[in-house]
Design a protein around this motif. Structure first.
Motif, PDB file in Angstrom:
ATOM      1  N   PRO A   1      11.356 -71.456 -10.379  1.00 25.24           N
ATOM      2  CA  PRO A   1      10.160 -71.046  -9.634  1.00 25.24           C
ATOM      3  C   PRO A   1       9.629 -72.211  -8.798  1.00 25.24           C
ATOM      4  N   GLY A   2       9.225 -71.910  -7.573  1.00 26.45           N
ATOM      5  CA  GLY A   2       8.708 -72.935  -6.680  1.00 26.45           C
ATOM      6  C   GLY A   2       9.761 -73.525  -5.759  1.00 26.45           C
ATOM      7  N   ASP A   3      11.045 -73.320  -6.068  1.00 28.23           N
ATOM      8  CA  ASP A   3      12.111 -73.816  -5.196  1.00 28.23           C
ATOM      9  C   ASP A   3      12.058 -73.073  -3.860  1.00 28.23           C
ATOM     10  N   THR A   4      12.355 -73.786  -2.784  1.00 33.92           N
ATOM     11  CA  THR A   4      12.481 -73.166  -1.474  1.00 33.92           C
ATOM     12  C   THR A   4      13.960 -73.034  -1.167  1.00 33.92           C
ATOM     13  N   LEU A   5      14.385 -71.829  -0.888  1.00 32.06           N
ATOM     14  CA  LEU A   5      15.800 -71.528  -0.648  1.00 32.06           C
ATOM     15  C   LEU A   5      16.024 -71.092   0.785  1.00 32.06           C
ATOM     16  N   ASN A   6      17.177 -71.479   1.344  1.00 35.15           N
ATOM     17  CA  ASN A   6      17.620 -70.934   2.611  1.00 35.15           C
ATOM     18  C   ASN A   6      18.713 -69.926   2.303  1.00 35.15           C
ATOM     19  N   VAL A   7      18.482 -68.685   2.697  1.00 35.17           N
ATOM     20  CA  VAL A   7      19.478 -67.624   2.528  1.00 35.17           C
ATOM     21  C   VAL A   7      20.086 -67.392   3.902  1.00 35.17           C
ATOM     22  N   PHE A   8      21.358 -67.793   4.041  1.00 36.91           N
ATOM     23  CA  PHE A   8      22.067 -67.657   5.306  1.00 36.91           C
ATOM     24  C   PHE A   8      23.058 -66.509   5.197  1.00 36.91           C
ATOM     25  N   VAL A   9      22.898 -65.522   6.077  1.00 36.98           N
ATOM     26  CA  VAL A   9      23.817 -64.387   6.118  1.00 36.98           C
ATOM     27  C   VAL A   9      24.630 -64.546   7.403  1.00 36.98           C
ATOM     28  N   TRP A  10      25.919 -64.840   7.236  1.00 36.92           N
ATOM     29  CA  TRP A  10      26.779 -65.125   8.370  1.00 36.92           C
ATOM     30  C   TRP A  10      26.829 -63.938   9.319  1.00 36.92           C
ATOM     31  N   GLY A  11      26.567 -64.244  10.603  1.00 38.85           N
ATOM     32  CA  GLY A  11      26.651 -63.209  11.631  1.00 38.85           C
ATOM     33  C   GLY A  11      25.447 -62.294  11.707  1.00 38.85           C
ATOM     34  N   ASP A  12      24.391 -62.560  10.938  1.00 36.14           N
ATOM     35  CA  ASP A  12      23.217 -61.688  10.967  1.00 36.14           C
ATOM     36  C   ASP A  12      21.940 -62.525  10.866  1.00 36.14           C
ATOM     37  N   GLN A  13      21.480 -62.973  12.016  1.00 38.56           N
ATOM     38  CA  GLN A  13      20.300 -63.838  12.090  1.00 38.56           C
ATOM     39  C   GLN A  13      19.048 -63.156  11.528  1.00 38.56           C
ATOM     40  N   GLU A  14      18.960 -61.835  11.657  1.00 36.86           N
ATOM     41  CA  GLU A  14      17.779 -61.118  11.176  1.00 36.86           C
ATOM     42  C   GLU A  14      17.669 -61.139   9.653  1.00 36.86           C
ATOM     43  N   LEU A  15      18.786 -61.317   8.953  1.00 38.36           N
ATOM     44  CA  LEU A  15      18.767 -61.362   7.489  1.00 38.36           C
ATOM     45  C   LEU A  15      18.711 -62.793   6.946  1.00 38.36           C
TER      46      LEU A  15
END
Length: 186
Positions: free
Chosen positions: A26-40
């Motif tokens: 809890p409290g961690d900041t995550l980057n969720v990268f979805v290849w080919g889909d900038q909106e996600l």
């Protein structure tokens, strides 16, 4: 046995192959990268309940998982909406799970909980909390550590480390350690 040996030794070697993997907390900041889909693709903060919400995926357990495990879980959930999603999760800012944080109480300039880092030493902790107050009894400080469900307490020599530069007093910290710095009595 001296405190340096009993509390983890003074060595600050590199991580071994058996080093534990980082678990999201809890409290961690995550980057969720979805290849080919900038909106996600998005940055999210893990909520106190351990869950995250991203576009198209609500309330997914993140705490206690590795970034790779979470990425696979996100791929599974996103596959309902996106053909063959490829997800990468990286930790941008970490706090770690509460049970793995190093807590400093007593006569530190800024008592606080710190995220545990591989190879962290007593000196690293003292630097992060801004040193000791003028009333600290550094050589009476202790580390409380839980190993296999059993709590142990080890004396550490903060005055020797900080004021005298005695590097043998620099012990390795472990996840969940509590450093207690008492007040000196005049």
């Amino acid at each position: 046995m001296n405190a340096a040996n009993s509390a983890g030794g003074g060595s600050t070697g590199t991580a071994s192959p058996s080093s534990p993997l980082y678990l999201i907390g809890p409290g961690d900041t995550l980057n969720v990268f979805v290849w080919g889909d900038q909106e996600l693709t998005t940055d999210v903060v893990v909520r106190p309940d351990g869950l995250i919400t991203t576009p198209l995926v609500e309330d997914l357990q993140a705490s206690g998982k590795t970034p790779t495990e979470l990425a696979r879980n996100l791929e599974a959930r996103l596959s309902k909406f996106v053909k063959n999603p490829k997800v990468t999760v990286s930790v941008r800012q970490f706090v770690g799970r509460y049970t793995e944080q190093v807590r400093v109480v007593g006569q530190a300039s800024q008592p606080q909980s710190l995220p545990f880092r591989e190879g962290m030493t007593l000196l690293d902790v003292i630097i992060e909390v801004g040193g000791l107050t003028e009333f600290a009894s550094g050589n009476s400080a202790t580390i409380v550590r839980k190993i296999d469900g059993k709590t142990s307490q080890y004396r550490v020599r903060l005055d020797d480390l900080i004021r005298d530069g005695d590097i043998s007093a620099n012990v390795r910290m472990m996840p969940g350690d509590v450093l207690i710095i008492p007040e000196t009595w005049f």
